[in-house]
Design a protein around this motif. Structure first.
Motif, PDB file in Angstrom:
ATOM      1  N   LYS A  78     -26.297  -1.334  21.493  1.00  0.00           N
ATOM      2  CA  LYS A  78     -26.433  -2.065  20.526  1.00  0.00           C
ATOM      3  C   LYS A  78     -25.015  -2.529  19.866  1.00  0.00           C
ATOM      4  CE  LYS A  78     -30.845  -0.146  18.640  1.00  0.00           C
ATOM      5  NZ  LYS A  78     -31.537   0.672  17.583  1.00  0.00           N
ATOM      6  N   GLU A  79     -24.223  -1.592  19.789  1.00  0.00           N
ATOM      7  CA  GLU A  79     -22.853  -2.064  19.293  1.00  0.00           C
ATOM      8  C   GLU A  79     -22.117  -3.239  20.177  1.00  0.00           C
ATOM      9  OE1 GLU A  79     -20.952  -1.072  16.761  1.00  0.00           O
ATOM     10  OE2 GLU A  79     -22.977  -0.335  16.063  1.00  0.00           O
ATOM     11  N   LYS A  82     -24.084  -6.378  19.346  1.00  0.00           N
ATOM     12  CA  LYS A  82     -23.550  -7.177  18.017  1.00  0.00           C
ATOM     13  C   LYS A  82     -22.155  -7.458  18.209  1.00  0.00           C
ATOM     14  CE  LYS A  82     -22.516  -5.114  13.537  1.00  0.00           C
ATOM     15  NZ  LYS A  82     -22.076  -3.933  12.763  1.00  0.00           N
ATOM     16  N   SER A  83     -21.282  -6.910  18.804  1.00  0.00           N
ATOM     17  CA  SER A  83     -19.690  -7.525  19.207  1.00  0.00           C
ATOM     18  C   SER A  83     -19.729  -8.817  19.806  1.00  0.00           C
ATOM     19  CB  SER A  83     -18.987  -6.284  19.704  1.00  0.00           C
ATOM     20  OG  SER A  83     -17.536  -7.062  19.828  1.00  0.00           O
ATOM     21  N   ARG A  85     -22.290 -10.951  19.777  1.00  0.00           N
ATOM     22  CA  ARG A  85     -22.956 -11.919  19.035  1.00  0.00           C
ATOM     23  C   ARG A  85     -21.889 -12.397  17.896  1.00  0.00           C
ATOM     24  NH1 ARG A  85     -28.150 -13.046  20.045  1.00  0.00           N
ATOM     25  NH2 ARG A  85     -29.377 -11.624  21.043  1.00  0.00           N
ATOM     26  N   GLU A  86     -21.168 -11.465  17.552  1.00  0.00           N
ATOM     27  CA  GLU A  86     -20.239 -11.605  16.082  1.00  0.00           C
ATOM     28  C   GLU A  86     -18.921 -12.463  16.594  1.00  0.00           C
ATOM     29  OE1 GLU A  86     -19.058  -7.930  14.667  1.00  0.00           O
ATOM     30  OE2 GLU A  86     -20.876  -7.571  13.476  1.00  0.00           O
ATOM     31  N   ASN A  87     -18.594 -12.515  18.066  1.00  0.00           N
ATOM     32  CA  ASN A  87     -17.614 -13.115  18.416  1.00  0.00           C
ATOM     33  C   ASN A  87     -17.888 -14.141  19.505  1.00  0.00           C
ATOM     34  OD1 ASN A  87     -15.382 -11.528  17.720  1.00  0.00           O
ATOM     35  ND2 ASN A  87     -16.652  -9.782  18.297  1.00  0.00           N
ATOM     36  N   GLU A  89     -20.106 -18.008  20.062  1.00  0.00           N
ATOM     37  CA  GLU A  89     -20.961 -19.218  19.481  1.00  0.00           C
ATOM     38  C   GLU A  89     -22.253 -19.207  20.001  1.00  0.00           C
ATOM     39  OE1 GLU A  89     -20.581 -24.104  19.191  1.00  0.00           O
ATOM     40  OE2 GLU A  89     -19.025 -22.977  19.826  1.00  0.00           O
ATOM     41  N   ASP A  90     -23.420 -19.284  19.055  1.00  0.00           N
ATOM     42  CA  ASP A  90     -24.613 -19.369  19.806  1.00  0.00           C
ATOM     43  C   ASP A  90     -24.970 -20.847  19.683  1.00  0.00           C
ATOM     44  OD1 ASP A  90     -27.333 -19.405  20.206  1.00  0.00           O
ATOM     45  OD2 ASP A  90     -27.864 -17.849  18.592  1.00  0.00           O
TER      46      ASP A  90
END
Length: 142
Positions: A78-79, A82-83, A85-87, A89-90
């Motif tokens: 999960k971490e 999350k990392s 997705r945060e870093n 571009e979707d």
């Protein structure tokens, strides 16, 4: 698995699970066993009453250890997701096109996430474009 009650030289008690007595000795010698309270590397086994093990108890312990390991692995995944997705571009459905642009130098290098069909993913891989699916985790369906 062997369960040991351990203590550090500062008097902190804690528990540890090891595959064997030799495994404990190897990990202590390699300075891999540390006190979770103070970080001390001076750790020793404490006196323990012998446990009488039945098949039912063994199965329950095995399930507990497996369940805990699975929870820890999912938490780490999960971490990681999350990392990512945060870093990144979707780019959604444009993922195959954007990945190709980056690969062939037509766009700036950057992290991408998005969607691709199985056929599109295979084609990207065959072109030498490195991609990997993000794992679907148990809570993702909720």
């Amino acid at each position: 698995m062997i369960h040991y009650t351990l203590a550090c030289d500062k008097g902190h008690d804690f528990e540890g699970w090891f595959s064997s007595s030799d495994d404990f000795d190897r990990q202590v010698a390699a300075r891999l066993v540390t006190c979770p309270s103070c970080g001390s590397l001076s750790v020793n086994k404490q006196l323990m009453a012998p446990a009488v093990s039945t098949a039912r108890k063994k199965e329950a312990r095995r399930a507990l250890v497996t369940d805990q390991a699975q929870k820890e692995t999912i938490a780490r995944l999960k971490e990681l997701v999350k990392s990512i997705r945060e870093n990144a571009e979707d780019v959604g459905e444009r993922f195959p096109d954007e990945a190709r642009k980056i690969h062939y130098g037509e766009a700036d290098q950057r992290g991408l996430i998005g969607k691709a069909t199985a056929e599109e993913a295979i084609a990207l891989i065959e072109e030498g474009i490195e991609i990997a699916p993000l794992p679907v985790l148990p809570d993702d369906a909720n």
